[in-house]
Motif scaffolding. Sequence first.
Motif, PDB file in Angstrom:
ATOM      1  N   GLY A 228       0.793  -1.231   0.000  1.00  0.00           N
ATOM      2  CA  GLY A 228       0.000   0.000   0.000  1.00  0.00           C
ATOM      3  C   GLY A 228       0.823   1.277   0.000  1.00  0.00           C
ATOM      4  N   SER A 229       1.972   1.294   0.616  1.00  0.00           N
ATOM      5  CA  SER A 229       2.683   2.571   0.757  1.00  0.00           C
ATOM      6  C   SER A 229       3.320   3.038  -0.546  1.00  0.00           C
ATOM      7  CB  SER A 229       3.744   2.482   1.856  1.00  0.00           C
ATOM      8  OG  SER A 229       3.101   2.515   3.114  1.00  0.00           O
TER       9      SER A 229
ATOM     10  N   ASN B  23       1.585  12.177  -9.021  1.00  0.00           N
ATOM     11  CA  ASN B  23       1.069  11.376  -7.905  1.00  0.00           C
ATOM     12  C   ASN B  23      -0.209  12.031  -7.370  1.00  0.00           C
ATOM     13  OD1 ASN B  23       2.041  13.541  -6.258  1.00  0.00           O
ATOM     14  ND2 ASN B  23       4.048  12.579  -6.251  1.00  0.00           N
ATOM     15  N   THR B  24      -0.849  11.338  -6.473  1.00  0.00           N
ATOM     16  CA  THR B  24      -2.107  11.857  -5.921  1.00  0.00           C
ATOM     17  C   THR B  24      -1.868  13.169  -5.169  1.00  0.00           C
ATOM     18  OG1 THR B  24      -3.024   9.657  -5.772  1.00  0.00           O
ATOM     19  CG2 THR B  24      -4.000  11.301  -4.334  1.00  0.00           C
ATOM     20  N   THR B  25      -0.753  13.262  -4.475  1.00  0.00           N
ATOM     21  CA  THR B  25      -0.441  14.493  -3.743  1.00  0.00           C
ATOM     22  C   THR B  25      -0.454  15.686  -4.696  1.00  0.00           C
ATOM     23  OG1 THR B  25       1.005  13.152  -2.330  1.00  0.00           O
ATOM     24  CG2 THR B  25       1.254  15.527  -2.173  1.00  0.00           C
TER      25      THR B  25
ATOM     26  N   TYR C  74      -5.560  11.491   4.512  1.00  0.00           N
ATOM     27  CA  TYR C  74      -4.119  11.209   4.442  1.00  0.00           C
ATOM     28  C   TYR C  74      -3.353  12.419   4.976  1.00  0.00           C
ATOM     29  CZ  TYR C  74       0.249   9.602   2.290  1.00  0.00           C
ATOM     30  OH  TYR C  74       1.533   9.179   2.064  1.00  0.00           O
TER      31      TYR C  74
ATOM     32  N   ASP D 249     -11.746  10.363   1.094  1.00  0.00           N
ATOM     33  CA  ASP D 249     -10.924   9.305   0.519  1.00  0.00           C
ATOM     34  C   ASP D 249     -11.833   8.196   0.007  1.00  0.00           C
ATOM     35  OD1 ASP D 249      -9.470  10.850   2.418  1.00  0.00           O
ATOM     36  OD2 ASP D 249      -7.863   9.379   2.321  1.00  0.00           O
TER      37      ASP D 249
ATOM     38  N   LEU E  71     -10.545   5.017  -0.394  1.00  0.00           N
ATOM     39  CA  LEU E  71     -10.083   4.020   0.588  1.00  0.00           C
ATOM     40  C   LEU E  71      -9.008   4.705   1.423  1.00  0.00           C
ATOM     41  CD1 LEU E  71      -9.999   1.072   1.634  1.00  0.00           C
ATOM     42  CD2 LEU E  71      -8.266   0.632  -0.093  1.00  0.00           C
TER      43      LEU E  71
ATOM     44  N   SER F 258      -5.994   5.605   4.135  1.00  0.00           N
ATOM     45  CA  SER F 258      -4.661   5.049   4.327  1.00  0.00           C
ATOM     46  C   SER F 258      -4.482   4.491   5.736  1.00  0.00           C
ATOM     47  CB  SER F 258      -3.620   6.140   4.065  1.00  0.00           C
ATOM     48  OG  SER F 258      -2.349   5.689   4.406  1.00  0.00           O
TER      49      SER F 258
ATOM     50  N   ASP G 135      -9.958  11.534  -2.901  1.00  0.00           N
ATOM     51  CA  ASP G 135      -8.582  11.053  -2.839  1.00  0.00           C
ATOM     52  C   ASP G 135      -8.648   9.538  -3.023  1.00  0.00           C
ATOM     53  OD1 ASP G 135      -6.205   9.914  -2.055  1.00  0.00           O
ATOM     54  OD2 ASP G 135      -5.917  11.204  -0.308  1.00  0.00           O
TER      55      ASP G 135
ATOM     56  N   ALA H 223      -6.131   7.438  -3.912  1.00  0.00           N
ATOM     57  CA  ALA H 223      -4.743   6.972  -4.064  1.00  0.00           C
ATOM     58  C   ALA H 223      -4.642   5.457  -4.228  1.00  0.00           C
ATOM     59  CB  ALA H 223      -3.914   7.434  -2.876  1.00  0.00           C
ATOM     60  N   HIS H 224      -5.493   4.721  -3.519  1.00  0.00           N
ATOM     61  CA  HIS H 224      -5.376   3.251  -3.540  1.00  0.00           C
ATOM     62  C   HIS H 224      -6.317   2.571  -4.518  1.00  0.00           C
ATOM     63  CE1 HIS H 224      -2.656   2.712  -0.145  1.00  0.00           C
ATOM     64  NE2 HIS H 224      -3.249   3.763   0.387  1.00  0.00           N
TER      65      HIS H 224
ATOM     66  N   ASN I 112      -3.630   6.966  -7.819  1.00  0.00           N
ATOM     67  CA  ASN I 112      -2.291   6.509  -8.233  1.00  0.00           C
ATOM     68  C   ASN I 112      -2.361   5.225  -9.033  1.00  0.00           C
ATOM     69  OD1 ASN I 112      -0.724   8.461  -6.937  1.00  0.00           O
ATOM     70  ND2 ASN I 112      -0.798   7.364  -4.982  1.00  0.00           N
TER      71      ASN I 112
ATOM     72  N   HIS J  91       0.587   3.919  -9.556  1.00  0.00           N
ATOM     73  CA  HIS J  91       1.854   3.315  -9.121  1.00  0.00           C
ATOM     74  C   HIS J  91       1.732   2.523  -7.819  1.00  0.00           C
ATOM     75  CE1 HIS J  91       2.768   7.636  -7.499  1.00  0.00           C
ATOM     76  NE2 HIS J  91       2.144   6.947  -6.575  1.00  0.00           N
ATOM     77  N   LYS J  92       0.517   2.292  -7.369  1.00  0.00           N
ATOM     78  CA  LYS J  92       0.373   1.370  -6.235  1.00  0.00           C
ATOM     79  C   LYS J  92      -0.156   0.036  -6.764  1.00  0.00           C
ATOM     80  CE  LYS J  92      -0.581   4.922  -2.709  1.00  0.00           C
ATOM     81  NZ  LYS J  92       0.547   4.808  -1.783  1.00  0.00           N
TER      82      LYS J  92
HETATM   83  C1  LIG Z   1      -5.134   7.975   0.920  1.00  0.00           C
HETATM   84  C2  LIG Z   1      -3.848   8.463   0.319  1.00  0.00           C
HETATM   85  N1  LIG Z   1      -3.821   9.663  -0.262  1.00  0.00           N
HETATM   86  C3  LIG Z   1      -2.707  10.151  -0.844  1.00  0.00           C
HETATM   87  C4  LIG Z   1      -1.550   9.407  -0.849  1.00  0.00           C
HETATM   88  C5  LIG Z   1      -0.324  10.007  -1.477  1.00  0.00           C
HETATM   89  O1  LIG Z   1       0.106   9.279  -2.539  1.00  0.00           O
HETATM   90  P1  LIG Z   1       1.407   9.805  -3.307  1.00  0.00           P
HETATM   91  O2  LIG Z   1       2.512   9.843  -2.312  1.00  0.00           O
HETATM   92  O3  LIG Z   1       1.637   8.804  -4.374  1.00  0.00           O
HETATM   93  O4  LIG Z   1       1.083  11.156  -3.818  1.00  0.00           O
HETATM   94  C6  LIG Z   1      -1.520   8.159  -0.251  1.00  0.00           C
HETATM   95  C7  LIG Z   1      -0.284   7.349  -0.229  1.00  0.00           C
HETATM   96  O5  LIG Z   1      -0.191   6.303   0.327  1.00  0.00           O
HETATM   97  C8  LIG Z   1      -2.703   7.670   0.347  1.00  0.00           C
HETATM   98  O6  LIG Z   1      -2.725   6.482   0.953  1.00  0.00           O
END
Ligand SMILES: Cc1ncc(COP(=O)(O)O)c(C=O)c1O
Length: 393
Positions: free
Chosen positions: A29-30, A88-90, A115, A166, A168, A170, A195, A197-198, A218, A220-221
């Motif tokens: 997940g990370s 990336n999502t950020t 997150y 979100d 899902l 984090s 958000d 990301a997952h 993302n 890339h996860k």
């Molecule tokens: C819920 C959530 N949002 C945002 C992010 C950020 O993802 P990234 O570092 O790829 O931008 C993560 C990363 O684990 C996440 O779990």
Amino acid sequence: MSVPQPPEPIPGARLLFALDPAVSHLNHGSFGAVPIGVQRAQQRLRDEMESNPLRFFTQGLVDRIAHTRRHLAGFLGADPDGSALVGNTTTGVAVVLQSLGLQPGDEVLSTDHGYGAVSLAIQRECRRTDAVSRVLPVPLAATDEQVVQTIRAGLRPGRTRLLVVDQLTSATAKLFPTAAIVGVAREHGVPVLVDAAHAPGMLPTPVSSIGADFWAGNLHKWGYAPRGTALLAVAETWRDRIEPLVVSWEQDSGFPARIEWQGTLDYTSWLAAPAGLFTLRSLGVDRVRAHNAALAAYGQRVVGDALGVSPAHLPDPGGPGVALRLIPLPAGTATTIDAARALQTRIGERLAAEVAVTNWNGRGWLRLAGQVYNTADEYERLAVRLPALLAQR
Ligand SMILES: Cc1ncc(COP(=O)(O)O)c(C=O)c1O
């Protein structure tokens, strides 16, 4: 109660990855893990780029990016013309926040499952604009209906300029009923940023079925793409108002090219991302999803058992399709983010197991992922060794 059987392994899947075999990698997940074939696809693109950088950047790269974006958006059920590739999502979240034009007194609403980095971005944008960040508490065990009710009660129409939820989470692996939340917010005229990301590669929900104003996820996860690959989907009404973080040559081309082109960068992760989806499809998307979710659930039960947590006390805020599972850590463990990080490092170093230790509302949790490269014995080994490590505080 006995622990259920783990799922059948997917033959040969581990060999698709370059992961250190001496370590149990239970935290997909990370940062994900990029299959070897996808790394090769990216390397081939880098070789092409280095053989003639000028030609690579000036002849057809914008079109290749657009082609890739359409492919990825198609897989995710997002509108290809309403989506932009971002790193990336950020970044996707930052693009949205700074495009809102927040005014003093406006409010950005989020939940206490958000997150950490996204919360920091909201706080900074609110500080910069004299807007207010408000965080709604949502109990971990809240049903979908309760979540929607809590959010409905928390909206302040006319003041809430954005709701961030979100898909899902984090820290808590909780699945939010995003489509229903978007419906409620829309009734109150509040735009929603999801958000996600997952989500790509793990959750089957098409992006367009959520109906959010903004959605960032993302690849890339769980989509096996090289790191630095994410999609930002934007509803039609917002596309003209979305501004990139960095202004570059495609600024006058409008959305999405002006979001995507950020000057001279290594764009090969995006171009190689379809190879990640190819890997996923070759293994069988539904098969991978079912395997990963079942393996994470198995891991939760064996490690939970070892820590003396009865199945009734193992949370299931994601439901059966989610490949991330939580186990509550003993009281007093990982009660701060720093303590959680330190414990995660200690588990990695002493037990050769990479896990996520999260902290949510002052309580520590172990978060385990399931992936095609994992096997049941990795969770069983962790279950045998973790209690002693936790006892040595
Ligand atoms: C819920 C959530 N949002 C945002 C992010 C950020 O993802 P990234 O570092 O790829 O931008 C993560 C990363 O684990 C996440 O779990």
